[in-house]
Scaffold this motif. Structure first.
Motif, mmCIF file in Angstrom:
data_model
loop_
_atom_site.group_PDB
_atom_site.id
_atom_site.type_symbol
_atom_site.label_atom_id
_atom_site.label_comp_id
_atom_site.label_asym_id
_atom_site.label_seq_id
_atom_site.Cartn_x
_atom_site.Cartn_y
_atom_site.Cartn_z
ATOM 1 N N ALA A 68 0.800 -1.226 0.000
ATOM 2 C CA ALA A 68 0.000 0.000 0.000
ATOM 3 C C ALA A 68 0.835 1.280 0.000
ATOM 4 C CB ALA A 68 -0.949 0.004 1.197
ATOM 5 N N VAL A 69 2.083 1.205 0.467
ATOM 6 C CA VAL A 69 2.874 2.431 0.603
ATOM 7 C C VAL A 69 3.962 2.578 -0.454
ATOM 8 C CG1 VAL A 69 2.457 2.536 3.091
ATOM 9 C CG2 VAL A 69 4.524 1.471 2.245
ATOM 10 N N LEU A 70 4.074 1.606 -1.355
ATOM 11 C CA LEU A 70 5.198 1.614 -2.291
ATOM 12 C C LEU A 70 4.822 2.184 -3.650
ATOM 13 C CD1 LEU A 70 6.713 -1.862 -1.416
ATOM 14 C CD2 LEU A 70 7.381 0.383 -0.551
ATOM 15 N N ARG A 71 5.856 2.661 -4.356
ATOM 16 C CA ARG A 71 5.698 3.159 -5.724
ATOM 17 C C ARG A 71 5.759 1.982 -6.685
ATOM 18 N NH1 ARG A 71 11.072 6.625 -4.937
ATOM 19 N NH2 ARG A 71 11.651 4.473 -4.577
ATOM 20 N N SER A 72 5.279 2.183 -7.891
ATOM 21 C CA SER A 72 5.297 1.104 -8.878
ATOM 22 C C SER A 72 6.729 0.705 -9.244
ATOM 23 C CB SER A 72 4.521 1.503 -10.127
ATOM 24 O OG SER A 72 5.107 2.635 -10.721
ATOM 25 N N SER A 73 7.689 1.598 -9.080
ATOM 26 C CA SER A 73 9.089 1.288 -9.407
ATOM 27 C C SER A 73 9.803 0.522 -8.297
ATOM 28 C CB SER A 73 9.856 2.576 -9.707
ATOM 29 O OG SER A 73 9.846 3.428 -8.575
ATOM 30 N N VAL A 85 11.384 -8.271 1.583
ATOM 31 C CA VAL A 85 12.439 -7.300 1.307
ATOM 32 C C VAL A 85 11.918 -6.318 0.265
ATOM 33 C CG1 VAL A 85 14.796 -6.916 0.524
ATOM 34 C CG2 VAL A 85 14.246 -8.978 1.765
ATOM 35 N N ILE A 86 12.280 -5.055 0.453
ATOM 36 C CA ILE A 86 11.889 -4.004 -0.483
ATOM 37 C C ILE A 86 13.156 -3.371 -1.047
ATOM 38 C CG2 ILE A 86 10.598 -1.863 -0.783
ATOM 39 C CD1 ILE A 86 9.167 -2.638 1.932
#
Length: 159
Positions: A68-73, A85-86
């Motif tokens: 929910a908090v991440l960008r598409s990249s 892992v992000i």
């Protein structure tokens, strides 16, 4: 092809894809690159006391919170049973820390709305500022920081 790159339970990328992307980014021009290592707290206890299907629901909820908090990249992978892992290309340490705080806020919101199945995460954030720093080493640093936080959480649960 999809199944070879994705985790069946969550639909997130899997460990082989994560390793491939880390190697690709290692040689890229997308620095700084921040790595956030996360671990779902108390999954074993949930599996042991409430069953593996509830544990699976907890893993899926964790994946949703993180997504929910991440960008598409950004690249989010489930690399183990309770480990995620992000990879954050073009993200410095300060921005990585802000993303970690957004994860914690999203987690609080999820837990407020879902008190029957609360999610607790431990996080570690580390950044490679240039290609001179190997991403594998940065991942290990983030993982070490996550384990430190996990130990602090464990003490809170035992208190």
């Amino acid at each position: 092809k999809y199944l070879s790159m994705h985790d069946q339970l969550t639909g997130l990328y899997n460990r082989p894809f994560f390793v491939k992307e880390m190697n690709r980014l290692n040689k890229s021009r997308e620095y700084p690159i921040t790595v956030i290592s996360t671990d779902l707290d108390q999954l074993k206890e949930v599996n042991d006391t409430r069953g593996h299907s509830t544990g699976d629901e907890l893993i899926k909820a964790c994946a949703e919170v993180l997504s929910a908090v991440l960008r598409s990249s950004d690249i989010l992978a489930r690399v183990g049973g309770d480990e995620f892992v992000i990879l954050l290309p073009r993200t410095d340490q300060e921005a990585g820390e802000r993303i970690a705080e957004r994860i914690r806020s999203q987690l609080d919101a999820y837990n407020h709305d879902n008190p029957h199945l609360p999610v607790s995460l431990s996080l570690g954030v580390a950044t490679a500022t240039s290609a001179d720093l190997d991403l594998e080493a940065i991942y290990k640093k983030a993982d070490k920081l996550m384990l430190k936080e996990k130990m602090e959480h464990r003490q809170d649960y035992e208190a």
